[in-house]
Scaffold this motif. Structure first.
Motif, short mmCIF file in Angstrom:
data_model
loop_
_atom_site.label_atom_id
_atom_site.label_comp_id
_atom_site.label_asym_id
_atom_site.label_seq_id
_atom_site.Cartn_x
_atom_site.Cartn_y
_atom_site.Cartn_z
N GLY A 11 69.72 22.80 37.59
CA GLY A 11 71.10 22.61 37.14
C GLY A 11 71.71 21.27 37.48
N LEU A 12 70.93 20.36 38.07
CA LEU A 12 71.47 19.04 38.41
C LEU A 12 71.87 18.29 37.15
CD1 LEU A 12 72.01 16.82 40.54
CD2 LEU A 12 69.64 16.10 40.24
N GLY A 13 73.09 17.77 37.12
CA GLY A 13 73.57 17.04 35.96
C GLY A 13 73.05 15.61 35.92
N PHE A 14 73.19 14.98 34.76
CA PHE A 14 72.75 13.59 34.60
C PHE A 14 73.73 12.60 35.21
CE2 PHE A 14 70.37 15.63 31.12
CZ PHE A 14 69.11 15.16 31.42
N ASP A 15 74.94 13.04 35.48
CA ASP A 15 75.96 12.14 36.03
C ASP A 15 75.78 12.02 37.53
OD1 ASP A 15 78.12 10.54 36.36
OD2 ASP A 15 79.62 12.11 36.12
N VAL A 16 74.92 11.08 37.94
CA VAL A 16 74.67 10.80 39.35
C VAL A 16 75.29 9.45 39.68
CG1 VAL A 16 72.91 10.38 41.10
CG2 VAL A 16 72.53 12.14 39.35
N VAL A 17 76.19 9.44 40.65
CA VAL A 17 76.85 8.21 41.06
C VAL A 17 76.18 7.70 42.33
CG1 VAL A 17 79.02 7.13 41.77
CG2 VAL A 17 79.03 8.99 40.08
N ARG A 18 75.76 6.44 42.29
CA ARG A 18 75.08 5.83 43.43
C ARG A 18 75.83 4.56 43.80
NH1 ARG A 18 68.67 4.22 43.90
NH2 ARG A 18 68.92 2.67 45.54
N THR A 19 76.23 4.43 45.06
CA THR A 19 77.10 3.34 45.48
C THR A 19 76.58 2.67 46.75
OG1 THR A 19 79.00 4.60 44.64
CG2 THR A 19 79.47 2.71 46.04
N PRO A 20 76.26 1.36 46.71
CA PRO A 20 75.96 0.65 47.96
C PRO A 20 77.27 0.32 48.67
CG PRO A 20 75.73 -0.84 46.09
CD PRO A 20 76.06 0.51 45.52
N GLN A 21 77.30 0.56 49.98
CA GLN A 21 78.51 0.34 50.75
C GLN A 21 78.26 -0.63 51.89
OE1 GLN A 21 79.72 4.29 52.03
NE2 GLN A 21 80.86 4.64 50.15
N TRP A 22 79.14 -1.62 52.01
CA TRP A 22 79.10 -2.59 53.10
C TRP A 22 80.35 -2.44 53.96
CZ3 TRP A 22 74.93 -5.76 53.99
CH2 TRP A 22 73.97 -5.83 52.97
N ASP A 23 80.31 -3.05 55.13
CA ASP A 23 81.45 -2.98 56.05
C ASP A 23 81.75 -4.41 56.50
OD1 ASP A 23 83.40 -2.37 57.85
OD2 ASP A 23 82.12 -1.22 59.21
N THR A 24 82.79 -4.99 55.93
CA THR A 24 83.14 -6.39 56.21
C THR A 24 84.55 -6.47 56.79
OG1 THR A 24 81.79 -7.07 54.31
CG2 THR A 24 83.32 -8.70 55.22
N VAL A 25 84.67 -7.18 57.90
CA VAL A 25 85.98 -7.44 58.51
C VAL A 25 86.49 -8.77 57.97
CG1 VAL A 25 87.24 -7.85 60.66
CG2 VAL A 25 85.40 -6.14 60.59
N VAL A 26 87.69 -8.77 57.42
CA VAL A 26 88.28 -9.99 56.86
C VAL A 26 89.59 -10.29 57.60
CG1 VAL A 26 89.20 -11.11 54.80
CG2 VAL A 26 87.28 -9.53 54.60
N GLN A 27 89.68 -11.49 58.17
CA GLN A 27 90.92 -11.95 58.82
C GLN A 27 91.43 -13.17 58.08
OE1 GLN A 27 89.90 -12.58 62.96
NE2 GLN A 27 90.47 -10.49 63.50
N GLN A 28 92.69 -13.13 57.68
CA GLN A 28 93.27 -14.23 56.92
C GLN A 28 94.28 -14.98 57.79
OE1 GLN A 28 94.41 -13.56 52.78
NE2 GLN A 28 96.33 -14.65 53.18
N ALA A 29 94.12 -16.31 57.85
CA ALA A 29 95.05 -17.16 58.59
C ALA A 29 96.31 -17.39 57.77
CB ALA A 29 94.37 -18.49 58.93
N LEU A 30 97.33 -17.97 58.40
CA LEU A 30 98.58 -18.23 57.71
C LEU A 30 98.42 -19.21 56.56
CD1 LEU A 30 101.04 -18.49 60.76
CD2 LEU A 30 100.77 -16.58 59.15
N ASN A 31 97.43 -20.10 56.68
CA ASN A 31 97.20 -21.06 55.59
C ASN A 31 96.36 -20.49 54.46
OD1 ASN A 31 94.66 -20.99 56.68
ND2 ASN A 31 94.60 -23.11 57.34
N GLY A 32 96.00 -19.20 54.55
CA GLY A 32 95.25 -18.55 53.49
C GLY A 32 93.74 -18.57 53.68
N LYS A 33 93.25 -19.33 54.64
CA LYS A 33 91.80 -19.35 54.87
C LYS A 33 91.36 -18.03 55.50
CE LYS A 33 91.20 -24.36 55.35
NZ LYS A 33 90.68 -25.44 56.22
N GLU A 34 90.15 -17.64 55.16
CA GLU A 34 89.62 -16.36 55.64
C GLU A 34 88.45 -16.56 56.60
OE1 GLU A 34 90.51 -13.38 51.87
OE2 GLU A 34 88.47 -14.06 52.29
N THR A 35 88.37 -15.65 57.55
CA THR A 35 87.18 -15.50 58.39
C THR A 35 86.61 -14.12 58.11
OG1 THR A 35 88.08 -16.92 60.13
CG2 THR A 35 86.28 -15.44 60.73
N ARG A 36 85.35 -14.07 57.75
CA ARG A 36 84.73 -12.80 57.38
C ARG A 36 83.57 -12.50 58.31
NH1 ARG A 36 86.04 -15.63 53.05
NH2 ARG A 36 83.96 -16.59 52.91
N LEU A 37 83.49 -11.26 58.72
CA LEU A 37 82.42 -10.81 59.60
C LEU A 37 81.72 -9.62 58.96
CD1 LEU A 37 80.91 -10.78 62.36
CD2 LEU A 37 82.72 -9.26 63.19
#
Length: 202
Positions: A11-37
């Motif tokens: 009974g498994l349907g054809f609608d299978v959703v597969r999603t790659p997930q990442w975990d990124t920390v984003v810090q934005q400075a007052l001037n708009g520049k970003e630091t990403r981890l």
């Protein structure tokens, strides 16, 4: 760390959703520049399955089978193995280069140019050193061992030798929620609109 495999149900349907997930920390400075981890080296994969038909009569019992499997896992608590329909085997995968000292190599698979470790081999049909199949002196660590997905040679492959493998694999996963809903649409006929789980590393 269970080695139980998610049952294959008609009974498994054809609608299978597969999603790659990442975990990124984003810090934005007052001037708009970003630091990403980046907090992960590899993605966690999430699947959402739909079961359009789960019969609960004595002849089939697919509802009982799936609900029982879920309850044996205690929701998110325990792991299990999932075989993706379109991503479950690879041939001629390069897994390393010998250096004359190293005896253990992690199984990996290339998917669209991205390489990640495979921790739950199903069947390793062939291991090669410089295109020569190894018929002995090779052991495989499966899911549930202390070093899952590792291939170990009795003798270290010589320096510069290419190590490749043909193998099929599962994804080790756990349920994404502690509950699942089964909807009855006819007497003894059910469906599960969302059966979701996510990959794990241990």
């Amino acid at each position: 760390m269970s080695i139980s495999v998610l049952p294959s149900l008609i009974g498994l349907g054809f609608d299978v959703v597969r999603t790659p997930q990442w975990d990124t920390v984003v810090q934005q400075a007052l001037n708009g520049k970003e630091t990403r981890l980046a907090r992960q080296t590899y993605p966690r994969w999430k699947w959402e399955l739909t079961y359009n038909l789960l019969r609960s009569n004595p002849f089939y019992g697919e509802l009982q089978q799936l609900a029982g499997f879920f309850n044996e896992r205690q929701g998110k608590y325990d792991t299990f193995l999932y075989q993706d329909a379109d991503d479950n085997s690879i041939t001629g995968q390069s897994i390393g280069t010998g250096d004359g000292t190293t005896t253990s190599f992690q199984l990996i698979r290339t998917f669209g140019g991205f390489i990640e470790p495979m921790l739950a081999p199903n069947v390793v049909s062939a291991v090669y050193i410089n295109s020569v199949v190894q018929t002995s002196g090779v052991s495989i660590n499966y899911w549930g061992s202390t070093s899952p997905g590792m291939i170990t040679f009795t003798t270290a492959p010589a320096s510069g030798t290419a190590i490749t493998a043909n193998f099929s694999y599962y994804f080790p996963v756990r349920m994404d929620t502690d509950n699942v809903s089964f909807n009855m649409f006819l007497s003894q006929y059910y469906k599960a609109k969302k059966f979701s789980f996510i990959s794990v590393k241990n």
